[in-house]
Design a protein around this motif. Structure first.
Motif, PDB file in Angstrom:
ATOM      1  N   UNK A  28       0.817  -1.219   0.000  1.00 31.74           N
ATOM      2  CA  UNK A  28       0.000   0.000   0.000  1.00 31.74           C
ATOM      3  C   UNK A  28       0.851   1.270   0.000  1.00 31.74           C
ATOM      4  N   UNK A  29       2.177   1.142  -0.029  1.00 33.80           N
ATOM      5  CA  UNK A  29       3.074   2.290  -0.025  1.00 33.80           C
ATOM      6  C   UNK A  29       3.628   2.564  -1.422  1.00 33.80           C
ATOM      7  N   UNK A  30       3.782   3.839  -1.762  1.00 33.63           N
ATOM      8  CA  UNK A  30       4.634   4.280  -2.867  1.00 33.63           C
ATOM      9  C   UNK A  30       5.701   5.190  -2.256  1.00 33.63           C
ATOM     10  N   UNK A  31       6.968   4.859  -2.514  1.00 32.71           N
ATOM     11  CA  UNK A  31       8.096   5.655  -2.017  1.00 32.71           C
ATOM     12  C   UNK A  31       8.758   6.360  -3.190  1.00 32.71           C
ATOM     13  N   UNK A  32       8.918   7.657  -3.076  1.00 32.95           N
ATOM     14  CA  UNK A  32       9.678   8.451  -4.036  1.00 32.95           C
ATOM     15  C   UNK A  32      10.952   8.889  -3.330  1.00 32.95           C
ATOM     16  N   UNK A  33      12.081   8.338  -3.749  1.00 35.58           N
ATOM     17  CA  UNK A  33      13.355   8.538  -3.057  1.00 35.58           C
ATOM     18  C   UNK A  33      14.208   9.510  -3.860  1.00 35.58           C
ATOM     19  N   UNK A  34      14.578  10.617  -3.246  1.00 32.09           N
ATOM     20  CA  UNK A  34      15.365  11.651  -3.920  1.00 32.09           C
ATOM     21  C   UNK A  34      16.849  11.471  -3.634  1.00 32.09           C
ATOM     22  N   UNK A  35      17.652  12.060  -4.488  1.00 34.79           N
ATOM     23  CA  UNK A  35      19.100  12.149  -4.282  1.00 34.79           C
ATOM     24  C   UNK A  35      19.415  13.624  -4.063  1.00 34.79           C
ATOM     25  N   UNK A  36      19.541  14.014  -2.798  1.00 33.87           N
ATOM     26  CA  UNK A  36      19.721  15.436  -2.494  1.00 33.87           C
ATOM     27  C   UNK A  36      21.096  15.960  -2.872  1.00 33.87           C
ATOM     28  N   UNK A  37      22.022  15.066  -3.220  1.00 34.29           N
ATOM     29  CA  UNK A  37      23.362  15.514  -3.592  1.00 34.29           C
ATOM     30  C   UNK A  37      23.459  15.839  -5.074  1.00 34.29           C
ATOM     31  N   UNK A  38      22.335  15.732  -5.779  1.00 34.21           N
ATOM     32  CA  UNK A  38      22.253  16.165  -7.166  1.00 34.21           C
ATOM     33  C   UNK A  38      21.023  17.057  -7.318  1.00 34.21           C
ATOM     34  N   UNK A  39      21.018  17.872  -8.339  1.00 33.03           N
ATOM     35  CA  UNK A  39      20.038  18.950  -8.480  1.00 33.03           C
ATOM     36  C   UNK A  39      18.608  18.425  -8.465  1.00 33.03           C
ATOM     37  N   UNK A  40      17.782  18.989  -7.566  1.00 35.69           N
ATOM     38  CA  UNK A  40      16.380  18.613  -7.481  1.00 35.69           C
ATOM     39  C   UNK A  40      15.463  19.773  -7.884  1.00 35.69           C
ATOM     40  N   UNK A  41      16.006  20.891  -8.253  1.00 39.36           N
ATOM     41  CA  UNK A  41      15.205  22.088  -8.484  1.00 39.36           C
ATOM     42  C   UNK A  41      14.313  21.959  -9.715  1.00 39.36           C
ATOM     43  N   UNK A  42      13.292  22.798  -9.747  1.00 34.24           N
ATOM     44  CA  UNK A  42      12.344  22.801 -10.855  1.00 34.24           C
ATOM     45  C   UNK A  42      13.091  22.902 -12.191  1.00 34.24           C
ATOM     46  N   UNK A  43      12.729  22.051 -13.133  1.00 33.81           N
ATOM     47  CA  UNK A  43      13.384  22.023 -14.435  1.00 33.81           C
ATOM     48  C   UNK A  43      14.501  21.014 -14.545  1.00 33.81           C
ATOM     49  N   UNK A  44      14.952  20.462 -13.403  1.00 35.60           N
ATOM     50  CA  UNK A  44      16.034  19.476 -13.436  1.00 35.60           C
ATOM     51  C   UNK A  44      15.479  18.104 -13.801  1.00 35.60           C
ATOM     52  N   UNK A  45      16.375  17.219 -14.206  1.00 38.37           N
ATOM     53  CA  UNK A  45      15.984  15.836 -14.524  1.00 38.37           C
ATOM     54  C   UNK A  45      15.360  15.155 -13.324  1.00 38.37           C
TER      55      UNK A  45
END
Length: 612
Positions: free
Chosen positions: A415-432
């Protein structure tokens, strides 16, 4: 005696002035001024380690006893554990034409003061220590130094210690595959593909077994971006193998063992391990998830003592092992081993978490101590990785990312969906990465998977950590500005972070405003996202700022981890548990049905017109 003298000479050459460990580093081995070592051997120094042959029954670790005598003892004397035992400058190569031999090859893999277990060492000159050694593909030797860590003088070395099969497959790490019914198995060995074929033998418990091939990867010294990973901290990582076990039945128990088929047709096997396959995405059953960051590794034998961090690491590990039957999947969200460029520590970390990672999917995220290095493409231009620049992490652990060098990914667990980010690479709007996160959140069917969780290492939401408040941001600059609209639009329930080494919980929040006033039970639409800092896995604790933010509901300056329990599609319980005893220090529940997810809340309402 002549053999010992030659060994000491080679050892001294190996410790000659070059590439010293960075001063002021967080890793305990960086305290050793190894580049200053001088040779001061004497006949009246004696070291004896026993037993000399380990792992005769296939053990991956054993305790050894070290006896030593020094006719001129002091409280500054210390013991270094070196592996391999015969390292010398002959195995080093210059990295540029301005470097001249003798070159420094390696730091010890750990150390302890000679008076650690014998208070009368200075009076008698006699001491004993017990060390816990793990199979790290090479043999070991112990060396006695005087002069403390700042001005070490090599006095003598012990006999050689080795494992019966140093190349044996060890320390399996499970992880979710790219499909819900796939499990990846990663392990370490000393066998190249020219020597042996890696494989996993596996199948349902009490059922037919099959064999699946494994891929093999490794990396070299020149893959590292700088010191100490490229100089004193370098140690050959061996070979990293990954096999994919596919078409698993949901919730089925499976057995597996790691293997290598040698060129003569014989096999080398690990012991048998077990795991439970993941539930089908959307399956309604009891599902339990543990999340924490910043654990690091500890030494059970008491070596490498620095501050109090490793006690927290060992306590977190022990609590998770004790509660193993009550956990289904683990997320370690960055700052894994704190190897910081001392590559031997990765073996010790994977050995420490093996009881967990061999039984449950052990999912990771990238942290600053894995990735960051100037000029390496990391979003932050600091030295926190000790020159590793992400290479050991992305080789030693598998995650279902599209590219190993970009450690952002999604994974489903029931029942979970996990979205895991890599904060050491660009997360800003417009980034991959931003575009990936938007797809991850938008694509989940909330009727079947109601619990949407965002995971990241650095705090992109809210934290009262002292250094964030000093900056005036209460989080990473640009973090909320870039992502809070995504969290709100897609009704992310929880966002969990590490990096700040403590625990903190916010109210459901959007745009710095609490959207709900309750503290322990939320019924219906949250109207915002609850942010949790769970960075107390084991590294030295971080102070809170002396401010009282209205959105900060609970704070704890201690070691611990977060446990989420999805009882069903309408009830989620979240607990913060102490590492020292497993007691629940904070808890809350969310109760709602699918209609609550359809409710219109600020900045997430569908566009409407006057047409009918």
């Amino acid at each position: 005696m002549r053999t010992t003298s030659l060994f000491l000479l080679a050892l001294c050459l190996a410790l000659s002035p070059f590439g010293s460990a960075k001063k002021g580093g967080e890793h305990p081995l960086s305290k050793i001024a190894i580049h200053r070592v001088t040779l001061a051997s004497h006949d009246w120094v004696y070291l004896k380690a026993s037993p000399s042959l380990l792992g005769l029954k296939g053990q991956t670790y054993e305790w050894i006893n070290l006896e030593y005598i020094n006719a001129n003892p002091s409280n500054d004397d210390w013991i270094g554990v070196f592996s391999p035992s015969n390292f010398s400058s002959s195995v080093c190569t210059a990295e540029n034409p301005r470097e001249f031999p003798p070159l420094l090859c390696t730091a010890p893999i750990k150390y302890q003061y000679a008076n650690y277990s014998k208070e009368d060492y200075v009076g008698t000159g006699k001491g004993t220590l017990r060390f816990r050694l793990i199979n790290q593909r090479e043999d070991f030797a112990f060396a006695l130094f005087s002069g403390g860590l700042e001005n070490p003088k090599l006095l003598g070395a012990s006999n050689r210690i080795s494992f019966a099969n140093p190349k044996a497959p060890v320390y399996p790490r499970l992880s979710q595959g790219k499909e819900w019914n796939e499990m990846a198995v990663t392990w370490t060995s000393g066998y190249s593909i020219d020597e042996a074929v890696p494989l996993v033998e596996w199948g349902p418990q009490r059922g037919d077994q099959t064999k699946s091939p494994a891929g093999t990867m490794t990396f070299g010294r020149r893959s590292m971006c700088g010191p100490p990973a490229r100089t004193v901290g370098w140690r050959d990582p061996g070979f990293i193998h990954t096999s994919f076990l596919k078409n698993l039945w949901p919730n089925q128990m499976y057995d597996y063992r790691l293997g290598h088929r040698l060129r003569d047709g014989s096999y080398v096997w690990s012991r048998i391990y077990s795991f439970r396959a993941s539930p089908y995405p959307g399956q309604e059953s009891l599902q339990r998830v543990v999340v924490f960051g910043d654990m690091g590794k500890g030494e059970i034998d008491g070596s490498n003592e620095y501050n109090s961090g490793e006690y927290g690491s060992l306590n977190t590990t022990r609590q998770l092992v004790r509660d193993l039957a009550g956990i289904d999947i683990v997320f370690h969200i960055g700052d894994l081993s704190y190897a910081n460029g001392y590559l031997s520590q990765w073996d010790q970390f994977t050995e420490q978490v093996e009881p967990i990672a061999s039984s449950l999917p052990y999912m990771i995220a990238s942290g600053n101590h894995e990735r960051d290095w100037p000029g390496s493409g990391s979003f932050y231009e600091n030295n926190d990785s000790g020159g590793e620049c992400g290479v050991p992490t992305q080789t030693m652990f598998y995650v279902p990312a599209e590219k190993r060098a970009k450690l952002w990914y999604s994974t489903d667990y029931g029942m979970f969906r996990f979205c895991v980010a890599d904060t050491e690479q660009d997360w800003r709007r417009g980034s991959e990465q931003y575009e990936f996160l938007e797809r991850c959140m938008a694509s989940v069917d909330r009727q079947k998977q109601p619990w949407l969780v965002f995971l990241a290492h650095r705090v992109l939401g809210y934290s009262s950590g002292h250094f964030y408040v000093q900056e005036g941001s209460f989080a990473e600059p640009m973090g909320r500005d870039s992502l809070q609209e995504l969290w709100q639009r897609h009704r992310v329930d929880l966002a969990v972070y590490g990096h700040v080494h403590n625990y903190e919980r916010t109210c459901p929040i959007y745009q710095n405003v609490c959207t709900r006033k309750e503290r322990t039970h939320y019924e219906g639409a949250l109207k915002g996202t609850i942010h949790l800092v769970a960075g107390g896995g084991g590294a030295n604790l971080a102070e809170f700022a002396d401010v009282e933010a209205s959105w900060s509901l609970v704070r704890d300056y201690d070691y611990g981890f977060v446990k989420m329990t999805a009882v069903n599609r309408t009830t989620l319980r979240v607990e913060y548990k102490k590492s020292r005893d497993g007691d629940v220090h904070d808890a809350f529940t969310i109760s709602r049905d699918y209609r609550d997810l359809l409710a219109c809340v600020p900045d997430s309402c569908p566009r409407t017109t006057l047409s009918t």
